[in-house]
Write a protein that holds these residues in place. Structure first.
Motif, PDB file in Angstrom:
ATOM      1  N   ILE A 144       0.830  -1.206   0.000  1.00 26.40           N
ATOM      2  CA  ILE A 144       0.000   0.000   0.000  1.00 26.40           C
ATOM      3  C   ILE A 144       0.866   1.258   0.000  1.00 26.40           C
ATOM      4  CG2 ILE A 144      -1.528   1.348   1.540  1.00 26.40           C
ATOM      5  CD1 ILE A 144      -3.011  -0.536  -0.276  1.00 26.40           C
ATOM      6  N   GLU A 145       2.049   1.192   0.619  1.00 28.74           N
ATOM      7  CA  GLU A 145       2.963   2.338   0.604  1.00 28.74           C
ATOM      8  C   GLU A 145       3.404   2.653  -0.834  1.00 28.74           C
ATOM      9  OE1 GLU A 145       3.774   4.493   2.710  1.00 28.74           O
ATOM     10  OE2 GLU A 145       5.735   5.308   2.147  1.00 28.74           O
ATOM     11  N   GLN A 146       3.693   1.590  -1.603  1.00 26.68           N
ATOM     12  CA  GLN A 146       4.040   1.807  -3.017  1.00 26.68           C
ATOM     13  C   GLN A 146       2.861   2.434  -3.749  1.00 26.68           C
ATOM     14  OE1 GLN A 146       5.055  -2.291  -4.058  1.00 26.68           O
ATOM     15  NE2 GLN A 146       7.116  -1.615  -4.554  1.00 26.68           N
ATOM     16  N   ALA A 147       1.664   1.942  -3.474  1.00 27.40           N
ATOM     17  CA  ALA A 147       0.473   2.486  -4.142  1.00 27.40           C
ATOM     18  C   ALA A 147       0.288   3.958  -3.778  1.00 27.40           C
ATOM     19  CB  ALA A 147      -0.771   1.679  -3.752  1.00 27.40           C
ATOM     20  N   ARG A 148       0.523   4.289  -2.498  1.00 33.76           N
ATOM     21  CA  ARG A 148       0.338   5.658  -2.045  1.00 33.76           C
ATOM     22  C   ARG A 148       1.262   6.627  -2.804  1.00 33.76           C
ATOM     23  NH1 ARG A 148       2.549   9.215   1.240  1.00 33.76           N
ATOM     24  NH2 ARG A 148       4.266   7.868   1.834  1.00 33.76           N
ATOM     25  N   VAL A 149       2.541   6.241  -2.905  1.00 27.15           N
ATOM     26  CA  VAL A 149       3.499   7.102  -3.600  1.00 27.15           C
ATOM     27  C   VAL A 149       3.150   7.208  -5.091  1.00 27.15           C
ATOM     28  CG1 VAL A 149       5.907   7.277  -4.322  1.00 27.15           C
ATOM     29  CG2 VAL A 149       5.350   6.783  -1.941  1.00 27.15           C
ATOM     30  N   ALA A 150       2.744   6.088  -5.688  1.00 25.33           N
ATOM     31  CA  ALA A 150       2.380   6.115  -7.112  1.00 25.33           C
ATOM     32  C   ALA A 150       1.141   6.985  -7.318  1.00 25.33           C
ATOM     33  CB  ALA A 150       2.135   4.693  -7.624  1.00 25.33           C
ATOM     34  N   ALA A 151       0.155   6.854  -6.432  1.00 24.85           N
ATOM     35  CA  ALA A 151      -1.092   7.627  -6.593  1.00 24.85           C
ATOM     36  C   ALA A 151      -0.813   9.121  -6.489  1.00 24.85           C
ATOM     37  CB  ALA A 151      -2.115   7.199  -5.543  1.00 24.85           C
ATOM     38  N   GLU A 152       0.106   9.487  -5.602  1.00 26.68           N
ATOM     39  CA  GLU A 152       0.478  10.895  -5.485  1.00 26.68           C
ATOM     40  C   GLU A 152       1.071  11.396  -6.797  1.00 26.68           C
ATOM     41  OE1 GLU A 152       1.756  11.815  -0.958  1.00 26.68           O
ATOM     42  OE2 GLU A 152       3.322  11.380  -2.392  1.00 26.68           O
ATOM     43  N   GLN A 153       1.880  10.520  -7.411  1.00 30.63           N
ATOM     44  CA  GLN A 153       2.525  10.900  -8.668  1.00 30.63           C
ATOM     45  C   GLN A 153       1.510  10.930  -9.813  1.00 30.63           C
ATOM     46  OE1 GLN A 153       6.562   9.425  -8.972  1.00 30.63           O
ATOM     47  NE2 GLN A 153       6.356   9.254 -11.177  1.00 30.63           N
ATOM     48  N   VAL A 154       0.521  10.031  -9.790  1.00 31.71           N
ATOM     49  CA  VAL A 154      -0.562  10.102 -10.776  1.00 31.71           C
ATOM     50  C   VAL A 154      -1.262  11.450 -10.635  1.00 31.71           C
ATOM     51  CG1 VAL A 154      -2.813   9.171 -11.480  1.00 31.71           C
ATOM     52  CG2 VAL A 154      -0.971   7.595 -10.873  1.00 31.71           C
ATOM     53  N   GLY A 155      -1.383  11.901  -9.394  1.00 35.54           N
ATOM     54  CA  GLY A 155      -2.034  13.186  -9.126  1.00 35.54           C
ATOM     55  C   GLY A 155      -1.175  14.389  -9.481  1.00 35.54           C
ATOM     56  N   GLY A 156       0.075  14.129  -9.935  1.00 35.30           N
ATOM     57  CA  GLY A 156       0.907  15.231 -10.428  1.00 35.30           C
ATOM     58  C   GLY A 156       1.901  15.776  -9.419  1.00 35.30           C
ATOM     59  N   SER A 157       2.223  15.013  -8.351  1.00 32.53           N
ATOM     60  CA  SER A 157       3.104  15.547  -7.308  1.00 32.53           C
ATOM     61  C   SER A 157       4.498  15.879  -7.842  1.00 32.53           C
ATOM     62  CB  SER A 157       3.213  14.550  -6.149  1.00 32.53           C
ATOM     63  OG  SER A 157       3.741  13.324  -6.600  1.00 32.53           O
ATOM     64  N   LEU A 158       4.989  15.053  -8.750  1.00 29.63           N
ATOM     65  CA  LEU A 158       6.327  15.288  -9.289  1.00 29.63           C
ATOM     66  C   LEU A 158       6.304  16.482 -10.255  1.00 29.63           C
ATOM     67  CD1 LEU A 158       9.140  14.271  -9.131  1.00 29.63           C
ATOM     68  CD2 LEU A 158       8.577  12.446 -10.744  1.00 29.63           C
ATOM     69  N   ALA A 159       5.286  16.470 -11.104  1.00 29.45           N
ATOM     70  CA  ALA A 159       5.139  17.573 -12.055  1.00 29.45           C
ATOM     71  C   ALA A 159       5.057  18.902 -11.304  1.00 29.45           C
ATOM     72  CB  ALA A 159       3.883  17.358 -12.901  1.00 29.45           C
ATOM     73  N   LYS A 160       4.323  18.896 -10.190  1.00 31.68           N
ATOM     74  CA  LYS A 160       4.131  20.122  -9.411  1.00 31.68           C
ATOM     75  C   LYS A 160       5.461  20.597  -8.822  1.00 31.68           C
ATOM     76  CE  LYS A 160       1.441  20.251  -5.634  1.00 31.68           C
ATOM     77  NZ  LYS A 160       0.335  19.432  -5.164  1.00 31.68           N
ATOM     78  N   ARG A 161       6.301  19.619  -8.429  1.00 30.84           N
ATOM     79  CA  ARG A 161       7.574  19.980  -7.815  1.00 30.84           C
ATOM     80  C   ARG A 161       8.522  20.658  -8.797  1.00 30.84           C
ATOM     81  NH1 ARG A 161      10.311  15.943  -3.305  1.00 30.84           N
ATOM     82  NH2 ARG A 161      12.032  17.381  -3.146  1.00 30.84           N
ATOM     83  N   ILE A 162       8.444  20.255 -10.071  1.00 35.93           N
ATOM     84  CA  ILE A 162       9.421  20.841 -10.993  1.00 35.93           C
ATOM     85  C   ILE A 162       8.879  22.046 -11.763  1.00 35.93           C
ATOM     86  CG2 ILE A 162      10.685  18.665 -11.285  1.00 35.93           C
ATOM     87  CD1 ILE A 162       9.557  19.075 -14.271  1.00 35.93           C
ATOM     88  N   ARG A 163       7.568  22.259 -11.711  1.00 38.65           N
ATOM     89  CA  ARG A 163       6.995  23.371 -12.488  1.00 38.65           C
ATOM     90  C   ARG A 163       7.653  24.716 -12.146  1.00 38.65           C
ATOM     91  NH1 ARG A 163       1.483  22.782 -11.643  1.00 38.65           N
ATOM     92  NH2 ARG A 163       1.687  20.884 -12.867  1.00 38.65           N
ATOM     93  N   PRO A 164       7.785  25.080 -10.846  1.00 40.16           N
ATOM     94  CA  PRO A 164       8.421  26.376 -10.553  1.00 40.16           C
ATOM     95  C   PRO A 164       9.865  26.450 -11.049  1.00 40.16           C
ATOM     96  CG  PRO A 164       7.826  25.210  -8.518  1.00 40.16           C
ATOM     97  CD  PRO A 164       7.274  24.417  -9.650  1.00 40.16           C
ATOM     98  N   CYS A 165      10.573  25.318 -11.047  1.00 36.84           N
ATOM     99  CA  CYS A 165      11.954  25.327 -11.553  1.00 36.84           C
ATOM    100  C   CYS A 165      11.974  25.674 -13.035  1.00 36.84           C
ATOM    101  CB  CYS A 165      12.609  23.954 -11.336  1.00 36.84           C
ATOM    102  SG  CYS A 165      12.731  23.501  -9.604  1.00 36.84           S
ATOM    103  N   LYS A 166      11.047  25.050 -13.766  1.00 38.85           N
ATOM    104  CA  LYS A 166      10.969  25.330 -15.198  1.00 38.85           C
ATOM    105  C   LYS A 166      10.670  26.806 -15.436  1.00 38.85           C
ATOM    106  CE  LYS A 166       9.388  21.380 -17.867  1.00 38.85           C
ATOM    107  NZ  LYS A 166       8.243  20.812 -18.585  1.00 38.85           N
ATOM    108  N   GLU A 167       9.704  27.323 -14.688  1.00 40.31           N
ATOM    109  CA  GLU A 167       9.314  28.726 -14.875  1.00 40.31           C
ATOM    110  C   GLU A 167      10.483  29.657 -14.594  1.00 40.31           C
ATOM    111  OE1 GLU A 167       4.629  27.932 -13.760  1.00 40.31           O
ATOM    112  OE2 GLU A 167       5.904  29.035 -12.334  1.00 40.31           O
ATOM    113  N   ASP A 168      11.229  29.351 -13.534  1.00 38.93           N
ATOM    114  CA  ASP A 168      12.382  30.194 -13.195  1.00 38.93           C
ATOM    115  C   ASP A 168      13.429  30.154 -14.301  1.00 38.93           C
ATOM    116  OD1 ASP A 168      11.106  30.766 -10.892  1.00 38.93           O
ATOM    117  OD2 ASP A 168      12.471  29.670  -9.561  1.00 38.93           O
ATOM    118  N   LEU A 169      13.650  28.959 -14.861  1.00 33.41           N
ATOM    119  CA  LEU A 169      14.652  28.849 -15.927  1.00 33.41           C
ATOM    120  C   LEU A 169      14.218  29.636 -17.157  1.00 33.41           C
ATOM    121  CD1 LEU A 169      15.815  25.101 -15.738  1.00 33.41           C
ATOM    122  CD2 LEU A 169      17.031  27.144 -14.965  1.00 33.41           C
ATOM    123  N   VAL A 170      12.938  29.526 -17.489  1.00 31.76           N
ATOM    124  CA  VAL A 170      12.441  30.265 -18.655  1.00 31.76           C
ATOM    125  C   VAL A 170      12.602  31.767 -18.434  1.00 31.76           C
ATOM    126  CG1 VAL A 170      10.355  30.821 -19.985  1.00 31.76           C
ATOM    127  CG2 VAL A 170      10.874  28.426 -19.401  1.00 31.76           C
TER     128      VAL A 170
END
Ligand SMILES: Nc1nc2c(c(=O)[nH]1)N(C=O)[C@@H](CNc1ccc(C(=O)N[C@@H](CCC(=O)O)C(=O)O)cc1)CN2
Ligand SMILES: Nc1nc2c(ncn2[C@@H]2O[C@H](COP(=O)(O)OP(=O)(O)OP(=O)(O)O)[C@@H](O)[C@H]2O)c(=O)[nH]1
Ligand SMILES: [K+]
Length: 449
Positions: A142-168
């Motif tokens: 279930i711990e694996q599922a929890r981390v995967a579900a967070e990532q399905v919800g965009g947790s990783l994308a959300k973490r890097i979005r501000p970095c991308k914006e700053d670079l642009v």
């Protein structure tokens, strides 16, 4: 690859192979609705987001099954296209028959991962979310599922979005600097540029550090239980496995081969390896077993070295423990019910495999070793090598850019490195990932997903 295929309507059985209470056939594409209305001989149109009861008849009008059908109208569906789900009884022959009928009516069988691939190409999810869908399906704890579900919800994308914006933003600034260079306007002094690079670099380095735990969580770890004969290795192994898997006897040299068991420790999938006790032996079979113990010791991601408090720690045991320096390991002092804890210059975890004393502390210490500095509830972990490499590419490029500033290299030269960093982040989310690589990723999905 997307442009040519998204016009097709695809169909697949989306539930697992084999019999079940119900089974679902899914269609996606412009003809999904028309094909289904014909297949089910519906007299009125399907309404979006409404389950409807229908009959499945063959071409001669003979009843094959009853079904519940649901229509998701584009773009509000998993793929972003019109999607139909036909839930029939979970008979593989019935489900395959539905797929064949849909193909006769104009659909084609979906490739592995093609529904998710369509969601990706339509921009509904990014590549980290698509990979997480697969990880969620593959989750064994279930711990694996929890981390995967967070990532399905965009947790990783959300973490890097501000970095991308700053670079642009920084690229825009430096590009402007180049244009104005002739007018001798210094748009951004070096210190300011460096601070902005550093502000992107730090969170990306933190992200990179999540991979150690992310990988452990996704792939699991191998833990070898090592020690001299009769120390209580098999007893502790059984206690951690929560079943009497390995043979326990008072006879030294009982375990002759590596015995393995899959367990979950704090949601991390663990392959525990019980091994033959280490000692000089005349017995040929025991010698072979000891050779295998040494292999297990070499292969393990973490070593549990068990000492027997009744016997203290021998010089030989000290040497083995010293040789574990620099590798994840724990030294367990077993049989605390029979003898007091020893003074020692390294940490010992007192346990009794027989009374259960210290086992919770042992599990906790194991988890701490595996998680390292990583907070267990951290969200947006990097979980696979592809993701790690993409972020590493960005981090390395930013380091080069900062070095270039220190070396007083002209600002326009920095741009190359900053663009490279941005490409690393785009690769992570899949916006610049080559078609062949995408093909490899989606082909690792199930059919029907
Ligand atoms: N029956 C069924 N169960 C399922 C799925 C499915 O496709 N069908 N899923 C997936 O395979 C997962 C759930 N994920 C889903 C993700 C998005 C949408 C979807 O239709 N999204 C639309 C509508 C959202 C809404 O109505 O609030 C959208 O985002 O616009 C459906 C399922 C797991 N269970
Ligand atoms: N009192 C007590 N006895 C223990 C404890 N752990 C193991 N024993 C006993 O010690 C003996 C050896 O235990 P095993 O688990 O077979 O030890 P092992 O290290 O796997 O032994 P080999 O297979 O010979 O290497 C058995 O009689 C166990 O019941 C403990 O914590 N307390
Ligand atoms: K034994």
């Amino acid at each position: 690859m997307a442009e040519t295929t998204t016009q097709d309507t695809i169909v697949a059985v989306s539930t697992p192979p084999g019999r079940g209470g119900i089974g679902i056939v899914r269609l996606s594409g412009p003809e999904a609705r028309g094909i289904t209305e014909k297949l089910l001989a519906l007299e009125t149109a399907l309404e979006p987001r409404r389950a409807r009861f229908a009959h499945l008849n063959d071409e001669t009008g003979q009843r094959i099954d009853d079904a519940v059908v649901t229509f998701f109208a584009a773009p509000n569906s998993y793929t972003g296209e019109d999607v139909i789900e036909i839930a029939a009884h979970g008979s593989p022959v019935v489900l395959e028959w539905i797929v064949r009928r849909a193909c006769t009516l104009g659909a084609r069988p979906a490739h592995a991962g093609e529904f998710t691939e369509r969601a990706f190409f339509r921009g509904r999810i990014d590549l980290t979310q698509a990979e997480a869908v697969r990880d969620l399906i593959d989750a064994q704890t279930i711990e694996q599922a929890r981390v995967a579900a967070e990532q399905v919800g965009g947790s990783l994308a959300k973490r890097i979005r501000p970095c991308k914006e700053d670079l642009v933003a920084l690229i825009a600034l430096l590009e402007a600097g180049i244009d104005f260079a002739e007018d001798d306007i210094d748009v951004a002094p070096s210190a300011q540029i460096e601070a902005r690079l550093q502000a992107v670099l730090s969170p990306l380095e933190d992200l990179l550090a999540t991979f150690a735990y992310g990988r452990i969580l996704r792939e699991g770890v191998r833990i070898a239980v090592i020690g001299r004969p009769n120390a209580g290795k098999s007893s502790l192994f059984n206690a951690l496995a929560e079943r009497e898997r390995a043979i326990v006897t008072p006879i030294a040299g009982t375990t002759r081969d590596v015995v393995t068991e899959r367990v979950s420790i704090g949601g991390i999938p663990v392959e525990l390896m019980d091994t033959a006790g280490l000692r000089e032996s005349e017995d040929f079979v025991e010698q072979l077993g000891i050779a295998r113990s040494r292999e297990a010791l070499a292969e393990a991601d973490l070593v549990l070295f068990i000492v027997d408090l009744q016997h203290g720690i021998s010089e030989e045991e000290r040497e083995t423990i010293a040789s574990l320096e620099g590798r994840p390991h724990l030294v367990v002092a077993n049989k605390i019910d029979l003898a007091p804890l020893l003074a020692s210059d390294f940490a010992l975890i007192p346990t009794s495999a027989n009374t259960g004393e210290g086992l919770d502390r042992l599990r906790e210490a194991l988890l701490q070793q595996l998680r390292g500095s990583q907070n267990a509830s951290a969200s947006g972990l990097l979980t696979n090598l592809r993701q790690r490499d993409a972020v590493a590419r960005a981090v390395e490029a930013l380091h080069r850019a900062i070095e270039a500033i220190h070396a007083s290299i002209p600002h326009e030269m920095l741009l190359l490195d900053i663009y490279e960093a941005l490409r690393g982040l785009d690769e992570l989310t899949g916006s610049t990932t080559a078609d062949e690589i995408l093909g490899v990723i989606f082909s690792t999905f199930c059919i029907g997903k």
